[in-house]
Design an enzyme around this catalytic site. Sequence first.
Site, PDB file in Angstrom:
ATOM      1  N   HIS A 108       2.939  11.610   3.404  1.00  0.00           N
ATOM      2  CA  HIS A 108       2.680  10.571   4.407  1.00  0.00           C
ATOM      3  C   HIS A 108       2.604  11.299   5.752  1.00  0.00           C
ATOM      4  O   HIS A 108       3.314  12.294   5.955  1.00  0.00           O
ATOM      5  CB  HIS A 108       3.838   9.582   4.542  1.00  0.00           C
ATOM      6  CG  HIS A 108       4.130   8.760   3.335  1.00  0.00           C
ATOM      7  ND1 HIS A 108       5.028   9.146   2.384  1.00  0.00           N
ATOM      8  CD2 HIS A 108       3.688   7.536   2.963  1.00  0.00           C
ATOM      9  CE1 HIS A 108       5.117   8.209   1.461  1.00  0.00           C
ATOM     10  NE2 HIS A 108       4.305   7.221   1.783  1.00  0.00           N
ATOM     11  N   ASP A 111       5.978  12.138   7.121  1.00  0.00           N
ATOM     12  CA  ASP A 111       6.778  13.173   6.436  1.00  0.00           C
ATOM     13  C   ASP A 111       6.482  14.516   7.071  1.00  0.00           C
ATOM     14  O   ASP A 111       7.356  15.366   7.218  1.00  0.00           O
ATOM     15  CB  ASP A 111       6.419  13.323   4.955  1.00  0.00           C
ATOM     16  CG  ASP A 111       6.376  12.017   4.212  1.00  0.00           C
ATOM     17  OD1 ASP A 111       7.144  11.124   4.568  1.00  0.00           O
ATOM     18  OD2 ASP A 111       5.563  11.917   3.270  1.00  0.00           O
ATOM     19  N   GLU A 239      -2.458   1.849  -4.598  1.00  0.00           N
ATOM     20  CA  GLU A 239      -1.338   1.993  -5.539  1.00  0.00           C
ATOM     21  C   GLU A 239      -0.666   0.635  -5.724  1.00  0.00           C
ATOM     22  O   GLU A 239       0.036   0.155  -4.835  1.00  0.00           O
ATOM     23  CB  GLU A 239      -0.348   3.011  -4.962  1.00  0.00           C
ATOM     24  CG  GLU A 239       0.805   3.302  -5.893  1.00  0.00           C
ATOM     25  CD  GLU A 239       1.755   4.352  -5.310  1.00  0.00           C
ATOM     26  OE1 GLU A 239       1.295   5.311  -4.656  1.00  0.00           O
ATOM     27  OE2 GLU A 239       2.971   4.192  -5.512  1.00  0.00           O
ATOM     28  N   HIS A 278       6.240   1.390 -10.919  1.00  0.00           N
ATOM     29  CA  HIS A 278       5.682   0.112 -10.460  1.00  0.00           C
ATOM     30  C   HIS A 278       5.162  -0.694 -11.644  1.00  0.00           C
ATOM     31  O   HIS A 278       5.205  -1.932 -11.627  1.00  0.00           O
ATOM     32  CB  HIS A 278       4.565   0.350  -9.447  1.00  0.00           C
ATOM     33  CG  HIS A 278       5.021   1.084  -8.217  1.00  0.00           C
ATOM     34  ND1 HIS A 278       4.171   1.445  -7.209  1.00  0.00           N
ATOM     35  CD2 HIS A 278       6.256   1.529  -7.849  1.00  0.00           C
ATOM     36  CE1 HIS A 278       4.854   2.085  -6.250  1.00  0.00           C
ATOM     37  NE2 HIS A 278       6.117   2.149  -6.641  1.00  0.00           N
ATOM     38  N   ASP A 303       1.210   8.389 -10.239  1.00  0.00           N
ATOM     39  CA  ASP A 303       2.545   8.755  -9.771  1.00  0.00           C
ATOM     40  C   ASP A 303       3.427   8.633 -11.006  1.00  0.00           C
ATOM     41  O   ASP A 303       3.635   7.527 -11.531  1.00  0.00           O
ATOM     42  CB  ASP A 303       3.040   7.811  -8.664  1.00  0.00           C
ATOM     43  CG  ASP A 303       2.549   8.252  -7.284  1.00  0.00           C
ATOM     44  OD1 ASP A 303       1.752   9.205  -7.206  1.00  0.00           O
ATOM     45  OD2 ASP A 303       2.985   7.637  -6.289  1.00  0.00           O
ATOM     46  N   ASP A 314      13.150   0.042  -7.834  1.00  0.00           N
ATOM     47  CA  ASP A 314      12.319   1.237  -7.831  1.00  0.00           C
ATOM     48  C   ASP A 314      13.222   2.468  -7.733  1.00  0.00           C
ATOM     49  O   ASP A 314      13.582   2.885  -6.639  1.00  0.00           O
ATOM     50  CB  ASP A 314      11.422   1.112  -6.579  1.00  0.00           C
ATOM     51  CG  ASP A 314      10.198   1.978  -6.636  1.00  0.00           C
ATOM     52  OD1 ASP A 314       9.879   2.469  -7.734  1.00  0.00           O
ATOM     53  OD2 ASP A 314       9.565   2.154  -5.591  1.00  0.00           O
ATOM     54  N   ASP A 346       6.368  11.288  -7.562  1.00  0.00           N
ATOM     55  CA  ASP A 346       6.920  10.510  -6.441  1.00  0.00           C
ATOM     56  C   ASP A 346       8.374  10.223  -6.835  1.00  0.00           C
ATOM     57  O   ASP A 346       8.792   9.075  -6.943  1.00  0.00           O
ATOM     58  CB  ASP A 346       6.093   9.233  -6.284  1.00  0.00           C
ATOM     59  CG  ASP A 346       6.568   8.366  -5.136  1.00  0.00           C
ATOM     60  OD1 ASP A 346       7.571   8.714  -4.509  1.00  0.00           O
ATOM     61  OD2 ASP A 346       5.928   7.327  -4.887  1.00  0.00           O
TER      62      ASP A 346
END
Length: 447
Positions: A108, A111, A239, A278, A303, A314, A346
Amino acid sequence: MSTVFIGNKEFFPGVKKIGYEGPGSDNPLAYKFYDADKKVGDKTLKEHLRFAVCYWHTFCGKGSDPFGGATQVFEWDQGSDPLTMATYRMDAAFELFSKLGVPYYCFHDRDLAPEGANVLESGKNLQHMVELAKERQDCTGTKLLWGTANLFSHPRYMNGAATNPDFTVLTHAAAQVKCAIDATIALGGENYVFWGGREGYASLLNTHTKRELDHLARFLQLARDYGRQQGFKGTFLIEPKPMEPCKHQYDFDAQTVIGFLRHYGLDQDFKLNIEANHATLAGHSFAHELRMAADAGLLGSIDANRGDPQNGWDTDQFPVDIYDAVLGMMVVLEHGGFTSGGLNFDAKVRRESVSMEDIFIGHIGGMDTFAIGLEVAHRILADGKLSRARDDRYASFDRGNGSRFESGELSLKDLHDLATNGVEPQAISGRQEWYENLVNQYILTSL
Ligand code: XLS
Ligand code: CA
Ligand code: CA
């Protein structure tokens, strides 16, 4: 890829470059199944799996949870100003990427570089860190699988980014996405991801859902157009995730996103990034989500992190479930393998895993799991026994009226007449148990 650390400091001195030692090895810092250069079919494991490490959990998350603060102390966090700290973090990141031998990483914007006092300063910070990342990519050979913008952490995004009822917030989100697309292009990123962090709602009473969805689509169209004008040839990815942080998220699952992309004419430029965790939050399996995306021709990337079967949030754990990896890789291989996508972790080590080695061990386990998954899936498909049995179930559509139905030659009345003049169908077994046992047999004879 020879360089294993870049700056003046080695952040993981206890870890050497991770090598393949085979299933018999008792070295926790070695691959047991991921033999990068081994060929499976016409590609090596490295080419098939296209592993990526994520920047956020691995170098920014420190083990905090809603009940307590950080438990993990990172040496790269020692620094006086945010850009120096970001540089240390980047050195640590590239050291880990090259010691693991992963070909890719993902980030990101926030990050990589700290948010500045205003939009321009944030943009400058990012550009500065992109220059440093370029040098480190060249020096280690690590490439960028995808970039994205963090449109969910800053309090301004509490009511969403592209779906925020306040236009001013939307402009800030657009500014971030523009800079993150620029960064992705500058670093040769192969994809650009949109995960709709807070693109959803908590209460219908205060929300115009249709307006918000229209805004989201318009926002994505503008981002797509900007990226293409700037020469981005890669894939845009959405996503899906059903909930968390929003109660209802607009990108609920693969089929919801496929419908959205088609409705708004975005399906030529956008594909899906399917996250295993997810998928289970949406009440599906990992393989189901992959299959829906693949059937629509929109399977982009993965991911690979999983959830916990006993709870409903999550947890972003490293994948260790071989069965899931086999079923997932069957879909990927049947789809022809990855093009611009790959397998991103991830994933984060548990809050209690406070040794720096744990980060390596988590990735090693995930990579070994998918290496087995790939090899078993390849064997199942190459043998053809399972696919033949599945195809045979549909044999009545391969000939005669079944085939005429598929090609659109029969009306509903024709079908009625065929049923009237025909016989009662015989019960044909679905033989699910036979399929399941067959998969187990492949797994057990591959290990
Ligand atoms: C969060 C998402 C996020 C995306 C990137 O649940 O998985 O990490 O992958 O923004
Ligand atoms: Ca997740
Ligand atoms: Ca993710």
